[in-house]
Design an enzyme around this catalytic site. Structure first.
Site, PDB file in Angstrom:
ATOM      1  N   LYS A 198       6.627   4.173  11.175  1.00  0.00           N
ATOM      2  CA  LYS A 198       7.128   2.874  11.561  1.00  0.00           C
ATOM      3  C   LYS A 198       7.356   2.775  12.970  1.00  0.00           C
ATOM      4  CE  LYS A 198       6.861   1.250   7.392  1.00  0.00           C
ATOM      5  NZ  LYS A 198       7.930   1.393   6.218  1.00  0.00           N
TER       6      LYS A 198
HETATM    7  C1  LIG Z   1       8.420   1.336   4.670  1.00  0.00           C
HETATM    8  C2  LIG Z   1       8.623   0.190   3.950  1.00  0.00           C
HETATM    9  C3  LIG Z   1       9.871   0.378   3.062  1.00  0.00           C
HETATM   10  C4  LIG Z   1      10.862   1.325   2.793  1.00  0.00           C
HETATM   11  O1  LIG Z   1      11.163   2.245   3.907  1.00  0.00           O
HETATM   12  P1  LIG Z   1      11.712   3.702   3.661  1.00  0.00           P
HETATM   13  O2  LIG Z   1      12.237   3.869   5.016  1.00  0.00           O
HETATM   14  O3  LIG Z   1      10.333   4.580   3.475  1.00  0.00           O
HETATM   15  O4  LIG Z   1      12.549   3.725   2.366  1.00  0.00           O
HETATM   16  C5  LIG Z   1      10.342  -0.949   2.424  1.00  0.00           C
HETATM   17  N1  LIG Z   1       9.422  -2.221   2.822  1.00  0.00           N
HETATM   18  C6  LIG Z   1       8.407  -2.190   3.414  1.00  0.00           C
HETATM   19  C7  LIG Z   1       7.756  -3.382   3.624  1.00  0.00           C
HETATM   20  C8  LIG Z   1       8.098  -0.748   4.238  1.00  0.00           C
HETATM   21  O5  LIG Z   1       7.006  -0.954   4.669  1.00  0.00           O
END
Ligand SMILES: *Cc1c(COP(=O)(O)O)cnc(C)c1O
Length: 401
Positions: A198
């Site tokens: 991210k």
């Molecule tokens: C990455 C992601 C999540 C979950 O986040 P984590 O930190 O990996 O638990 C939820 N929704 C979307 C759209 C994502 O891309």
């Protein structure tokens, strides 16, 4: 020349020697030192670094409060809880997302209802949201797919008309803007993720941003077993040691070690996003003229923070299937991916009774998409390799007219 044009998939030399992933973190010495400092301090968890990151993040996204969590998924779970989602409640969301979005509704006993996407933006369609509303609908969970904000004027007006809570999954959209307002300042609750792929990372981690004090307090309590020590919230008082567990929460706390990394990463976030945009400009310029692929749309008033670059194959102009083209790009050592398999295609969701066919635009999109590598640590050479590989593979499989 002929030698170079032979696909690696057919035994030719790959465009690059080493594998390029679709996403990865950027960590520098400052990040490392920031963690080391906390390791030498009094608090490894729930200390002053957590509070500092919560304040700085709130400032960045222009929200009154943020609450950090151990993951974006935990943050989504907490937000659905704070919104009061329970058995029998419906939450309208998109199938074009990671399973965690819809899963967080299930965690609370609610039912995710999938509304179809807009075929141009790939984001949830406000009209489709409206068509799914009934007496059981409690919330809308839009997802800013790839970093492009949803249509929040339209979503807000639907939410106000029907008295619904907007829980925005902005795991892709930290740093994005909708009509000059930062993502995080628009919805009742906005969720971010700090997974390494991210925009910034804490290893694992997440946050909820909100302007609502009642949500803020629920979120904090949910993060730590449903326990409060806050004198004003206690129902009883046995003495200075006294605390109460008032509902069934979880241990969803982030550590101070992670928050220290988060603070250091937040300092670089604008640079990270600038680099992502720069790479996207290069991709757009290189691919725009290709009749065989559709490049992502850029809309005025919508400022994407570009978590993902998703290209769409035009199968009518190509000999090969998406599967073949995907494998051919992989063979060139380009870490392509597909975001996403519609959530209700997963066996778990099918077993719950969801059926294929309910969101035709999302399903058609799924058949044609390939995600290309996009992350701030990519060098100009990496970017050029991706472009070369796409042109090499796609040209090979193009139908000549
Ligand atoms: C990455 C992601 C999540 C979950 O986040 P984590 O930190 O990996 O638990 C939820 N929704 C979307 C759209 C994502 O891309």
């Amino acid at each position: 020349m002929e030698e170079n044009n032979q696909l690696a998939y057919h035994g030719g030399a790959p465009v690059r020697e080493s594998f390029l992933p679709y996403g990865r973190q950027f960590i520098d010495e400052q990040d490392i030192q920031s963690i080391v400092q906390v390791l030498r301090s009094d608090y490894l968890t729930t200390g002053p670094t957590i509070q500092r990151l919560e304040e700085e993040l709130a400032g960045y996204v222009q929200a009154k409060y943020t609450v950090l969590f151990s993951s974006g998924t935990a943050a989504l779970h907490a937000a659905c809880y704070a919104a009061g989602i329970e058995n029998g409640d419906e939450v309208i969301t998109t199938p074009m997302t990671f399973a965690a979005s819809a899963n967080s509704v299930l965690y609370n006993g609610g039912t995710p209802i999938f509304a179809d996407i807009d075929p141009d933006t790939y984001n949830i369609s406000p009209q489709a949201i409206k068509s799914q509303i009934n007496d059981k609908t409690k919330a809308i969970m839009p997802v800013d797919f790839t970093g492009l904000p949803c249509d929040y004027d339209a979503i807000r007006s639907i939410a106000d008309e029907y008295g619904l809570t907007v829980i925005e999954d902005a795991a892709h959209a930290l740093g994005a803007q909708y009509k000059n307002q930062p993502i995080g300042s628009l919805s009742d609750m906005t969720i971010f993720s700090f997974h390494p792929v991210k925009h910034m990372t804490t290893g694992e981690g997440g946050a909820v941003a909100t302007n609502n004090l009642a949500f803020y307090e629920k979120l904090k309590q949910f993060r730590t077993h449903g326990i409060t020590k806050n004198r004003e919230q206690l129902l009883d008082d046995h003495g200075p040691w006294y605390y109460e567990m008032q509902f069934l929460g979880f241990n969803y706390r982030m550590t101070d070690l992670q928050a220290a990394l988060g603070l250091s990463q937040l300092n670089k976030l604008d640079d990270f996003i600038r680099r992502r945009k720069q790479i996207v400009v290069t991709y757009q310029e290189s691919f725009q003229h290709m009749k065989t692929i559709t490049t992502p749309e850029e809309l005025t008033g919508y400022e994407s923070s570009w978590h993902l670059y998703v290209m769409r194959l035009k199968h009518q102009h190509l000999y090969a299937s998406r599967r073949t083209i995907f494998k051919a790009l992989q063979a060139e050592n380009i870490g392509v991916n597909v975001h996403y398999i519609p959530v209700y295609y997963h066996p778990y969701y099918l077993q719950l009774g969801y059926r294929k066919g309910i969101c035709p635009h999302a399903e058609q999109l799924y058949e044609t998409i390939i995600t290309l590598p996009l992350f701030p640590a990519m060098s100009d050479g990496d970017v050029a390799d991706v472009i070369e590989a796409v042109q090499k593979v796609i040209t090979y499989y193009s139908k000549r007219r």
